[in-house]
Design a protein around this motif. Sequence first.
Motif, PDB file in Angstrom:
ATOM      1  N   GLN A  34       0.829  -1.204   0.000  1.00 16.67           N
ATOM      2  CA  GLN A  34       0.000   0.000   0.000  1.00 16.67           C
ATOM      3  C   GLN A  34       0.870   1.263   0.000  1.00 16.67           C
ATOM      4  OE1 GLN A  34      -3.416  -0.553  -0.154  1.00 16.67           O
ATOM      5  NE2 GLN A  34      -2.776  -2.703  -0.230  1.00 16.67           N
ATOM      6  N   VAL A  35       0.560   2.176  -0.919  1.00 16.78           N
ATOM      7  CA  VAL A  35       1.216   3.483  -0.986  1.00 16.78           C
ATOM      8  C   VAL A  35       0.136   4.554  -0.844  1.00 16.78           C
ATOM      9  CG1 VAL A  35       2.656   5.049  -2.340  1.00 16.78           C
ATOM     10  CG2 VAL A  35       2.983   2.568  -2.544  1.00 16.78           C
ATOM     11  N   LEU A  36       0.312   5.452   0.109  1.00 19.52           N
ATOM     12  CA  LEU A  36      -0.632   6.540   0.329  1.00 19.52           C
ATOM     13  C   LEU A  36       0.025   7.860  -0.035  1.00 19.52           C
ATOM     14  CD1 LEU A  36      -3.248   7.811   1.436  1.00 19.52           C
ATOM     15  CD2 LEU A  36      -2.244   7.675   3.734  1.00 19.52           C
ATOM     16  N   VAL A  37      -0.590   8.596  -0.932  1.00 20.08           N
ATOM     17  CA  VAL A  37      -0.089   9.901  -1.368  1.00 20.08           C
ATOM     18  C   VAL A  37      -1.068  10.974  -0.880  1.00 20.08           C
ATOM     19  CG1 VAL A  37       0.533  11.332  -3.342  1.00 20.08           C
ATOM     20  CG2 VAL A  37       1.008   8.871  -3.394  1.00 20.08           C
ATOM     21  N   VAL A  38      -0.580  11.913  -0.085  1.00 19.78           N
ATOM     22  CA  VAL A  38      -1.430  12.944   0.523  1.00 19.78           C
ATOM     23  C   VAL A  38      -1.120  14.286  -0.128  1.00 19.78           C
ATOM     24  CG1 VAL A  38      -2.087  14.109   2.662  1.00 19.78           C
ATOM     25  CG2 VAL A  38      -1.453  11.675   2.704  1.00 19.78           C
ATOM     26  N   ALA A  39      -2.094  14.838  -0.806  1.00 21.07           N
ATOM     27  CA  ALA A  39      -1.951  16.162  -1.434  1.00 21.07           C
ATOM     28  C   ALA A  39      -2.659  17.213  -0.588  1.00 21.07           C
ATOM     29  CB  ALA A  39      -2.537  16.137  -2.840  1.00 21.07           C
ATOM     30  N   ALA A  96       1.269  -3.643  -5.965  1.00 18.05           N
ATOM     31  CA  ALA A  96       1.045  -2.396  -5.226  1.00 18.05           C
ATOM     32  C   ALA A  96      -0.320  -1.798  -5.539  1.00 18.05           C
ATOM     33  CB  ALA A  96       2.138  -1.387  -5.543  1.00 18.05           C
ATOM     34  N   ALA A  97      -0.876  -1.155  -4.539  1.00 17.68           N
ATOM     35  CA  ALA A  97      -2.056  -0.314  -4.707  1.00 17.68           C
ATOM     36  C   ALA A  97      -1.681   1.096  -4.274  1.00 17.68           C
ATOM     37  CB  ALA A  97      -3.223  -0.846  -3.883  1.00 17.68           C
ATOM     38  N   TRP A  98      -2.007   2.061  -5.104  1.00 14.49           N
ATOM     39  CA  TRP A  98      -1.711   3.455  -4.828  1.00 14.49           C
ATOM     40  C   TRP A  98      -3.001   4.176  -4.463  1.00 14.49           C
ATOM     41  CZ3 TRP A  98       3.089   6.172  -5.884  1.00 14.49           C
ATOM     42  CH2 TRP A  98       4.130   5.341  -6.331  1.00 14.49           C
ATOM     43  N   HIS A  99      -2.951   4.951  -3.404  1.00 12.33           N
ATOM     44  CA  HIS A  99      -4.113   5.679  -2.911  1.00 12.33           C
ATOM     45  C   HIS A  99      -3.770   7.166  -2.853  1.00 12.33           C
ATOM     46  CE1 HIS A  99      -5.697   1.744  -1.630  1.00 12.33           C
ATOM     47  NE2 HIS A  99      -4.453   1.509  -1.259  1.00 12.33           N
ATOM     48  N   PHE A 100      -4.558   7.991  -3.535  1.00 11.79           N
ATOM     49  CA  PHE A 100      -4.276   9.423  -3.643  1.00 11.79           C
ATOM     50  C   PHE A 100      -5.365  10.211  -2.916  1.00 11.79           C
ATOM     51  CE2 PHE A 100      -2.535   7.225  -7.325  1.00 11.79           C
ATOM     52  CZ  PHE A 100      -1.224   7.688  -7.341  1.00 11.79           C
ATOM     53  N   LEU A 101      -5.020  10.756  -1.753  1.00 13.08           N
ATOM     54  CA  LEU A 101      -5.916  11.674  -1.049  1.00 13.08           C
ATOM     55  C   LEU A 101      -5.770  13.020  -1.744  1.00 13.08           C
ATOM     56  CD1 LEU A 101      -7.885  12.332   1.167  1.00 13.08           C
ATOM     57  CD2 LEU A 101      -5.976  12.466   2.783  1.00 13.08           C
ATOM     58  N   LEU A 102      -6.784  13.413  -2.491  1.00  8.86           N
ATOM     59  CA  LEU A 102      -6.630  14.475  -3.486  1.00  8.86           C
ATOM     60  C   LEU A 102      -6.415  15.854  -2.887  1.00  8.86           C
ATOM     61  CD1 LEU A 102      -9.324  13.248  -6.016  1.00  8.86           C
ATOM     62  CD2 LEU A 102      -6.840  12.997  -6.185  1.00  8.86           C
ATOM     63  N   CYS A 103      -6.944  16.107  -1.699  1.00 11.34           N
ATOM     64  CA  CYS A 103      -6.685  17.381  -1.004  1.00 11.34           C
ATOM     65  C   CYS A 103      -7.082  17.214   0.456  1.00 11.34           C
ATOM     66  CB  CYS A 103      -7.456  18.528  -1.646  1.00 11.34           C
ATOM     67  SG  CYS A 103      -7.027  20.146  -0.931  1.00 11.34           S
ATOM     68  N   LEU A 104      -6.109  17.294   1.349  1.00  7.14           N
ATOM     69  CA  LEU A 104      -6.350  17.099   2.770  1.00  7.14           C
ATOM     70  C   LEU A 104      -7.020  18.314   3.414  1.00  7.14           C
ATOM     71  CD1 LEU A 104      -6.020  15.388   5.326  1.00  7.14           C
ATOM     72  CD2 LEU A 104      -3.676  16.283   5.527  1.00  7.14           C
ATOM     73  N   ASP A 105      -6.775  19.517   2.885  1.00 12.40           N
ATOM     74  CA  ASP A 105      -7.375  20.735   3.443  1.00 12.40           C
ATOM     75  C   ASP A 105      -8.084  21.499   2.332  1.00 12.40           C
ATOM     76  OD1 ASP A 105      -8.137  22.956   4.846  1.00 12.40           O
ATOM     77  OD2 ASP A 105      -6.117  23.692   5.259  1.00 12.40           O
ATOM     78  N   PRO A 106      -9.238  20.985   1.866  1.00 11.94           N
ATOM     79  CA  PRO A 106      -9.918  21.681   0.767  1.00 11.94           C
ATOM     80  C   PRO A 106     -10.459  23.049   1.170  1.00 11.94           C
ATOM     81  CG  PRO A 106     -11.278  19.886   1.621  1.00 11.94           C
ATOM     82  CD  PRO A 106      -9.929  19.755   2.269  1.00 11.94           C
ATOM     83  N   ASP A 107     -10.858  23.229   2.444  1.00  9.16           N
ATOM     84  CA  ASP A 107     -11.400  24.531   2.867  1.00  9.16           C
ATOM     85  C   ASP A 107     -10.353  25.625   2.705  1.00  9.16           C
ATOM     86  OD1 ASP A 107     -13.554  22.964   3.589  1.00  9.16           O
ATOM     87  OD2 ASP A 107     -13.150  23.087   5.749  1.00  9.16           O
TER      88      ASP A 107
END
Length: 428
Positions: free
Chosen positions: A55-60, A92-103
């Motif tokens: 698992q790969v987590l990418v936090v934008a 592998a599975a890649w997971h992209f959190l597209l925006c952690l602070d959208p506000d």
Amino acid sequence: MTSGHTDAYPTVAGVAAAASAFARSRPGLCGLREIGRSREDRPLQLLTVGRGRRQVLVVAGPHSDERVGSATALRLAARVAADAALHSRADAAWHFLLCLDPDGTVRSEAGPAVRRTPAEHFRHAYRPPADEQPEWAPSIRPPGDQLPESRALVGLIDELRPELQCSLHGNDLGGSWIQLTRDLPGLAEPLGKLSAERDVPVQTGTYDAMYWKVSGPGVYVMPEPGERAQFASLPEDVNRSTWIRPHRYGGMTALFEVPMWASRHVADSSPHPDPARALGELAALLRYQAGRTRALLDEVRPLVPDPDSGLRRTLLRLAGELAAICLDVADDWAAMHPSPVPLTRAHLTALDIAARRISLRATGILLRLLDGVPGAAQARLRTSCELQLTLWSRALEAGHDLAWVPVADQVELQSQTVLAAFRLLTEG
């Protein structure tokens, strides 16, 4: 997937639309789901590519004024989907959190969309107080009072148990560099090569990682628990941030920094000829800027309508905290000589940028508070703040030989260094 406007960052809405279309076009490989909601009820969306066991987590978007990460996440998702060596063959599975602070990011979308000047950037960018930044908040706020964005990220890490968490950051001025919670030997080589190809300096001295271990040029490794990790004036604690959560499961976190404007001086690793004098001058600059910012804030405060409303209250607190931290940072730097770290020209350049940036952010916040407020007194004060922002921005530009890095180059550099880290971790 593209970033929309030429040489501009995508909007929160644009990223969501692009990710939705991308996931629908690859139903067997990709998925898009909501993992939580922000404080203002915006969705926190997770784009997944691949179905492997690693698992790969990418936090934008962990910092709302650092907007490159969401564009990088889209670019990485497209690269991974197109290359089986990055998903199925790598298990592998890649997971992209597209925006952690959208506000906060939506607030940074104000102003010119394309190629802002430094003055325009600081005028319109929004960065909340440290205890409202989702990555840092767990290290500052009490356990029972966590941000929903922080809870969502921590829950996601506990669900995925990622081998690698990649946090996508973007400094406004400087160079490229990486912070690691565990070492990845050899990462400095691709960072240097990829940066050189795009004429971006590798930052060999940083404010954020001044006391971190150096794995290679531009690559910094978190100190062991109990060792000094940062300046006393900073409220955050890396050992209680979301960066450390993957360690519970044998994983690690890597933070990838790319600049909006490059300054070649951040790569100058030659010894500074007189660090004591330079530190004293920077401390004096910070104290002067703190006084000037406090004076402007004292004039702005009584003119702000409904100062107890949510956003205005936060902006007033933020402006006050920025003025106060100038004095705390000045004390840190005045006491820094002799330094436990041999100070180079790159170190002093990074400190100079950090010093000037604090007051520029504060002045931008003051102007945001005055936006749309009628009256002659407000207009005169707005002119004073705009003049101060212009003068301080020009001084910053004059001292650092800045060169704009096109957004496409920022995205390519960041995405390629993420892939380099993944390959080192999985092939090493």
